[in-house]
Design an enzyme around this catalytic site. Structure first.
Site, short mmCIF file in Angstrom:
data_model
loop_
_atom_site.label_atom_id
_atom_site.label_comp_id
_atom_site.label_asym_id
_atom_site.label_seq_id
_atom_site.Cartn_x
_atom_site.Cartn_y
_atom_site.Cartn_z
N ASP A 66 0.52 -1.09 -0.14
CA ASP A 66 -0.23 -0.32 0.41
C ASP A 66 0.81 1.39 -0.02
O ASP A 66 2.03 0.91 0.14
CB ASP A 66 -1.20 0.30 0.82
N ASN A 134 -8.22 -2.41 13.87
CA ASN A 134 -8.97 -2.60 13.69
C ASN A 134 -9.33 -3.50 12.82
O ASN A 134 -10.96 -4.29 12.04
CB ASN A 134 -10.22 -1.45 13.37
N HIS A 136 -7.90 -4.56 10.22
CA HIS A 136 -6.99 -3.91 9.13
C HIS A 136 -5.73 -4.57 7.92
O HIS A 136 -5.50 -5.04 8.84
CB HIS A 136 -7.07 -2.62 8.61
N GLU A 141 -9.76 -1.36 5.45
CA GLU A 141 -10.49 -1.09 6.45
C GLU A 141 -11.41 -2.06 6.04
O GLU A 141 -11.72 -2.26 5.34
CB GLU A 141 -10.56 0.28 6.80
C1 GLP Z 1 -0.47 0.50 8.86
C2 GLP Z 1 0.39 -0.71 7.12
C3 GLP Z 1 -0.40 -1.91 7.56
C4 GLP Z 1 -0.27 -2.57 9.02
C5 GLP Z 1 -0.47 -1.83 9.78
C6 GLP Z 1 0.34 -2.11 11.18
O1 GLP Z 1 -1.53 0.65 8.56
N1 GLP Z 1 -0.74 -0.04 6.44
O2 GLP Z 1 0.18 -2.96 6.49
O3 GLP Z 1 -0.15 -3.38 8.89
O4 GLP Z 1 0.20 -0.18 9.64
O5 GLP Z 1 1.37 -1.87 11.77
P1 GLP Z 1 2.35 -1.87 12.63
O6 GLP Z 1 2.74 -3.09 13.19
O7 GLP Z 1 2.87 -0.94 13.46
O8 GLP Z 1 0.31 -1.82 13.99
#
Ligand code: GLP
Length: 240
Positions: A66, A134, A136, A141
């Site tokens: 992404d 949440n 995702h 989302e």
């Molecule tokens: C972002 C990314 C996701 C990732 C998420 C969790 O939103 N787009 O791909 O899984 O963060 O991040 P963290 O590892 O910092 O909890």
């Protein structure tokens, strides 16, 4: 589904073992990479193994899940630059072999379609995945169709709040993104979902043991034939 539970160092080592085995059997593998705090220790471990001569990305290609919309391509905050900094600059992975959707182009729909096709043709061998609080996956989302493709999305408030720590001010946090769809992600041959910390224990439990539903995009992993879930003890504490 394989579930590995250990401390965060053991988890990073386990994920790195999976990637090293893939690169050993298929040096020109296509690897799906994720951003987020969870992944940083994993990239550090991969870099250390590269420095020891234990693995090489020389023939590999990596594909991002992404990208934020509205950041200049060369901004240090883009996911594209983040992966180049965390992995390509520190290993023999070529800068030119880091592929991601470009959130700075004018025609975002065309860009989403271009990247979806690129991922489709790349046939990702192993896809690293984090999970949002949440549920995702990438930036899919809650409410994202489990067959969705790469597209433009609005970020949930919980997501922009969680990601604010990476930006100087709250106003700097992008509110839209390009993301591989859930269906796009599930085309990968092997999904490796990593989650750390107490705050992820409910979402992990629901994604693994709860109903498969587009209200929790991460639950789609239950429908994939080749999944490894890698957790620290805190994230695993609610698993029965
Ligand atoms: C972002 C990314 C996701 C990732 C998420 C969790 O939103 N787009 O791909 O899984 O963060 O991040 P963290 O590892 O910092 O909890």
């Amino acid at each position: 589904m394989d579930i590995f539970v250990g401390d965060q160092n053991q988890a990073a080592a386990h994920v790195s073992d999976l990637i090293a085995e893939l690169l050993y059997s298929k040096p020109n593998a296509s690897i799906g990479v994720a951003t987020g705090g969870t992944m940083v220790g994993i990239y550090d471990e991969l870099v250390q193994r590269y420095e020891r001569g234990a693995l090489s990305f020389a023939d590999a290609r990596v594909f991002l899940l992404d990208e934020y919309i509205g950041l200049a391509r060369n901004s240090t905050d883009t996911y594209w630059q983040t992966i180049r900094r965390l992995l390509a600059e520190r290993t023999d992975l070529s800068d030119d072999e880091v592929f991601g959707p470009d959130g700075a182009v004018e025609d975002l729909i065309a860009e989403a379609n271009r990247f979806d096709q690129l991922v489709n043709e790349a046939r990702i061998d192993l896809q690293l995945l984090g999970v949002g609080l949440n549920g995702h996956l990438a930036f899919n989302e809650p409410g994202s169709s489990l067959s969705s493709r790469t597209r433009v999305v609005d970020l949930a408030t919980t997501t922009t709040e969680a990601n604010a720590r990476f930006f100087e001010t709250n106003e700097d946090v992008p509110t839209r993104a390009l993301t591989q769809g859930v269906g796009t992600i599930c085309q990968a041959s092997h999904l490796v979902l990593v989650a750390f910390g107490t705050e992820k224990c409910d979402v992990v439990q629901n994604a693994i043991r709860g109903p498969v539903s587009d209200l929790l995009p991460a639950s789609v992993i239950q429908t994939h034939l080749n999944v490894t879930v890698v957790l620290d003890h805190e994230a695993a504490q609610k698993l029965g």
